[in-house]
Design a protein around this motif. Structure first.
Motif, PDB file in Angstrom:
ATOM      1  N   ASP A 102      -5.659   5.144   1.846  1.00  0.00           N
ATOM      2  CA  ASP A 102      -6.723   4.131   1.900  1.00  0.00           C
ATOM      3  C   ASP A 102      -6.494   3.030   0.876  1.00  0.00           C
ATOM      4  O   ASP A 102      -6.685   1.844   1.178  1.00  0.00           O
ATOM      5  N   GLN A 103      -6.105   3.396  -0.341  1.00  0.00           N
ATOM      6  CA  GLN A 103      -5.849   2.379  -1.365  1.00  0.00           C
ATOM      7  C   GLN A 103      -4.721   1.452  -0.941  1.00  0.00           C
ATOM      8  O   GLN A 103      -4.834   0.233  -1.067  1.00  0.00           O
ATOM      9  N   LEU A 104      -3.625   2.034  -0.476  1.00  0.00           N
ATOM     10  CA  LEU A 104      -2.478   1.225  -0.062  1.00  0.00           C
ATOM     11  C   LEU A 104      -2.840   0.315   1.106  1.00  0.00           C
ATOM     12  O   LEU A 104      -2.531  -0.877   1.097  1.00  0.00           O
ATOM     13  N   ARG A 105      -3.524   0.865   2.099  1.00  0.00           N
ATOM     14  CA  ARG A 105      -3.928   0.083   3.270  1.00  0.00           C
ATOM     15  C   ARG A 105      -4.911  -1.014   2.871  1.00  0.00           C
ATOM     16  O   ARG A 105      -4.771  -2.166   3.272  1.00  0.00           O
ATOM     17  N   ASP A 106      -5.913  -0.661   2.075  1.00  0.00           N
ATOM     18  CA  ASP A 106      -6.941  -1.633   1.711  1.00  0.00           C
ATOM     19  C   ASP A 106      -6.393  -2.752   0.828  1.00  0.00           C
ATOM     20  O   ASP A 106      -6.791  -3.917   0.974  1.00  0.00           O
ATOM     21  N   TYR A 107      -5.484  -2.407  -0.085  1.00  0.00           N
ATOM     22  CA  TYR A 107      -4.865  -3.454  -0.904  1.00  0.00           C
ATOM     23  C   TYR A 107      -4.034  -4.362  -0.003  1.00  0.00           C
ATOM     24  O   TYR A 107      -4.121  -5.594  -0.098  1.00  0.00           O
ATOM     25  N   TYR A 108      -3.251  -3.759   0.909  1.00  0.00           N
ATOM     26  CA  TYR A 108      -2.471  -4.613   1.812  1.00  0.00           C
ATOM     27  C   TYR A 108      -3.399  -5.514   2.622  1.00  0.00           C
ATOM     28  O   TYR A 108      -3.138  -6.713   2.778  1.00  0.00           O
TER      29      TYR A 108
END
Length: 169
Positions: A102-108
């Motif tokens: 979720d962090q990686l997706r949301d930052y992207y």
């Protein structure tokens, strides 16, 4: 299709690949490295996002999402917040762990929105603007955008490959 639509489509493809690479994986899966010198999915996606964030923010004259929107604090990595991963050693790659899909997706996605906001105003004439004079020849916006698209798609493909290895473990 005009210039802005072409660029939005290309960056949209990066977004799709990022989502596919991280979806449903645990923090442990994301941190898996096929060997001690290899990059993890977490590092690859973090790095490609940092590069896009850095390069688009610079070209647009905006702040990086990583710094201005608190993503650096949310990730809590033991790295200098200004780092993008360029030239990272194996030890530095290993520091990108404990992050979630979720962090990686949301930052992207946050970087993607800033990218789209910028490229929606691009036209053919804008692509000739010099954005980096440190190179010979100087780097134009068009060259920078193609470079970012190329680099991010390559890293997204590498993350997809590592995902395949993780799924076969």
């Amino acid at each position: 299709m005009n210039t802005a639509e072409l660029l939005a489509d290309a960056f949209g493809r990066v977004q799709e690949q990022v989502h596919t690479a991280v979806e449903g994986l645990s923090a442990e899966d994301l941190a898996h490295r096929p060997d001690e010198e290899a990059n993890s999915i977490a590092w690859l996606v973090w790095h490609l996002t940092r590069v896009q964030d850095d390069h688009i923010a610079d070209a647009a004259g905006r702040d990086q999402v990583w710094l201005s929107d608190g993503w650096s604090d949310r990730f809590g990595l033991a790295l200098d917040p200004e780092e993008t991963g360029y030239g990272h050693t194996s030890k530095q790659v290993a520091l990108v762990r404990g992050v979630t899909a979720d962090q990686l997706r949301d930052y992207y996605d946050a970087v993607h929105e800033q990218t789209l906001s910028f490229v929606r105003g691009a036209d053919d004439a804008a692509l000739d603007r010099v954005v980096d004079e440190r190179w010979t020849p100087h780097v134009t916006l068009g060259v920078r955008l193609v470079s970012v698209i190329s680099d991010t798609l390559q890293h997204a493909g590498q993350a997809a490959y590592v995902r395949g290895l993780v799924e076969r473990r």
